[in-house]
Scaffold this motif. Structure first.
Motif, PDB file in Angstrom:
ATOM      1  N   PRO A   1      -5.631   7.401  10.174  1.00  0.00           N
ATOM      2  CA  PRO A   1      -4.222   7.829  10.135  1.00  0.00           C
ATOM      3  C   PRO A   1      -3.229   6.679  10.058  1.00  0.00           C
TER       4      PRO A   1
ATOM      5  N   ALA B   1      -2.332   5.891   6.523  1.00  0.00           N
ATOM      6  CA  ALA B   1      -1.395   6.885   5.987  1.00  0.00           C
ATOM      7  C   ALA B   1       0.018   6.644   6.507  1.00  0.00           C
TER       8      ALA B   1
ATOM      9  N   ARG C   1       1.534   3.720   4.576  1.00  0.00           N
ATOM     10  CA  ARG C   1       1.912   4.146   3.215  1.00  0.00           C
ATOM     11  C   ARG C   1       3.222   4.937   3.258  1.00  0.00           C
ATOM     12  N   ARG C   2       3.327   5.822   4.225  1.00  0.00           N
ATOM     13  CA  ARG C   2       4.541   6.646   4.334  1.00  0.00           C
ATOM     14  C   ARG C   2       5.758   5.783   4.645  1.00  0.00           C
TER      15      ARG C   2
END
Length: 441
Positions: free
Chosen positions: A359, A362, A365-366
């Motif tokens: 996670p 992710a 990246r966000r």
């Protein structure tokens, strides 16, 4: 200029002013003390850990249930050649929207970006989140003592995730992040065929070391770059479907790079996914230099006594940099090169790659996408090397790199710099990542 940018510039100027060149053993304690001072100014408890080469700066503080570990380094490359610098390398200079100085990007600018992002988080949300810092002083010489440090201090360094030292934007301005680094081992091959240099007329009866060494080198790889040493690929970890998917999403820059590098073509005609897979997910052997005989003006009819070549192997998970020299020795002996001596120049670094499904990847990246307004490029690992493996191995936490540089930052070269606009957006991304990690929003 916003106040926080001016403060960041002043802070960076203080760090750049310390000529902490590890290759020369220069001003390393001063560099460590300055970093500790900067982190204490953020409200962290900082201390210098001795016994692992130059002092390692450890700092921690803040509140909350989750912990984020930052890895950086305070040492820099030598500034030479000095005559190519437009300004003093150890005096921060601003021109044409950029900050110049040795370490302005690698790695003092990145450290300042993290300090500034944490300060902005504190001002915005009213508290300092729970963080730890490890800032070493030997990264530019291969981090020979860091593995032992991380192993010894694993309980002290424990964290849910690790933010690695650097990153930025690519040649087209797209933000990128990476979740690993290749390993490396550097060696020298030596051949001696006589006690001293001889007259070249003896070439009819005395072996030439250049011939011997060049044949030995030619036996190490084929024309497409594949390593020919038996067992070299035995421990290469197969790519997962997600890693292959991520590699396929990396924009194809092969043609642009071919033109920029001035090469006729890449090995094996690599393009698109094949190019990305070779560059980021395959190991290689690279010949750094060949030294023998006479290279001055005109002719010197000499049969040299000795030839030497420097080379490095770039490694991918799960190859072992301690095993590669032995595989090389066995190969050379099997090929009849018993006279070629293999000398390991540096301890080497193991390859590392975080789980791309974690996670934290992710979240990073966000954060970049929200800060830059476009989808970032994710690299399973970079083509270069660094000391990430001990952290992944001992702390069992993922590491992700993102930062404030760009391909033209001239890292390790004269006129090293970062663009202020990249610094601003990089800090914005770091702040957003802190919010997502610690606040969940």
């Amino acid at each position: 200029m916003e106040a926080w940018i001016a403060e960041a510039k002043a802070l960076l100027a203080e760090l750049v002013a310390v000529p902490s060149v590890s290759a020369e053993g220069r001003a390393l304690r001063e560099g460590a003390e300055k970093v500790a001072e900067v982190l204490e100014g953020l409200g962290l408890r900082a201390e210098l850990h001795e016994g692992y080469g130059p002092p390692v700066v450890f700092a921690e503080g803040g509140e909350g249930e989750r912990t984020l570990l930052f890895y950086n380094h305070y040492d820099v490359q030598p500034p030479d050649p000095l005559e190519l610098w437009e300004t003093d390398p150890f005096v921060l200079a601003e021109r044409e929207g950029a900050w110049y100085g040795r370490g302005a990007h690698d790695d003092k600018g990145e450290l300042v970006a993290r300090v500034v992002a944490l300060r902005r988080f504190q001002e915005k949300h009213g508290f300092l989140p729970r963080v730890r810092f490890v800032v070493e002083g030997e990264e530019e010489v291969g981090s020979p003592h860091l593995e032992a440090y991380v192993a010894d201090k694993r309980d002290l360094l424990k964290a849910e995730a690790i933010l690695w030292e650097a990153g930025g934007v690519d040649a087209k301005g797209r933000p990128y992040l990476y979740a690993g680094l290749k390993g490396i081992v550097a060696l020298e091959l030596r051949v001696r065929t006589a006690a001293f240099d001889l007259h070249s007329s003896y070439g009819t009866v005395v072996e030439n070391p250049i011939y011997r060494l060049s044949r030995a080198l030619a036996s190490l790889r084929d024309e497409e770059g594949r390593v020919l040493i038996p067992g070299f690929y035995a421990k290469v970890r197969p790519l997962t479907p997600l890693e292959m998917e991520v590699l396929a999403e990396i924009p194809d820059e092969s043609e642009a790079l071919r033109e920029a590098f001035g090469v006729r073509d890449f090995l094996g005609g690599a393009r698109n996914l094949d190019f990305n897979q070779r560059l980021y997910a395959e190991p290689c052997v690279n010949f750094n230099g060949f030294h023998a005989g006479y290279g001055g003006p005109g002719s010197k009819t000499v049969l040299p006594a000795e030839a030497r070549a420097k080379l490095d192997f770039r490694l991918v998970p799960d190859q072992d940099p301690e095993e590669v020299p032995e595989l090389l020795r066995r190969h050379l002996e099997a090929q009849g090169f018993h006279d070629v001596e293999v000398v390991v120049l540096e301890k080497g670094e193991r390859p590392a790659r975080s789980d791309l499904a974690h996670p934290f990847v992710a979240l990073a990246r966000r954060a970049l996408e929200e800060a830059f307004g476009e989808r970032p490029v994710l690299y399973p690992n970079m083509a270069g090397s660094g000391p990430m493996h001990p952290f992944l191995h001992h702390l069992k936490a993922p590491a992700v790199g993102l930062g404030v540089g760009y391909p033209g930052s001239r890292v390790h070269s004269p006129n090293e710099h970062i663009r202020i606009r990249d610094f601003e957006r990089g800090v914005r991304a770091l702040l957003r990542l802190l919010e997502l990690f610690f606040l969940g929003r």
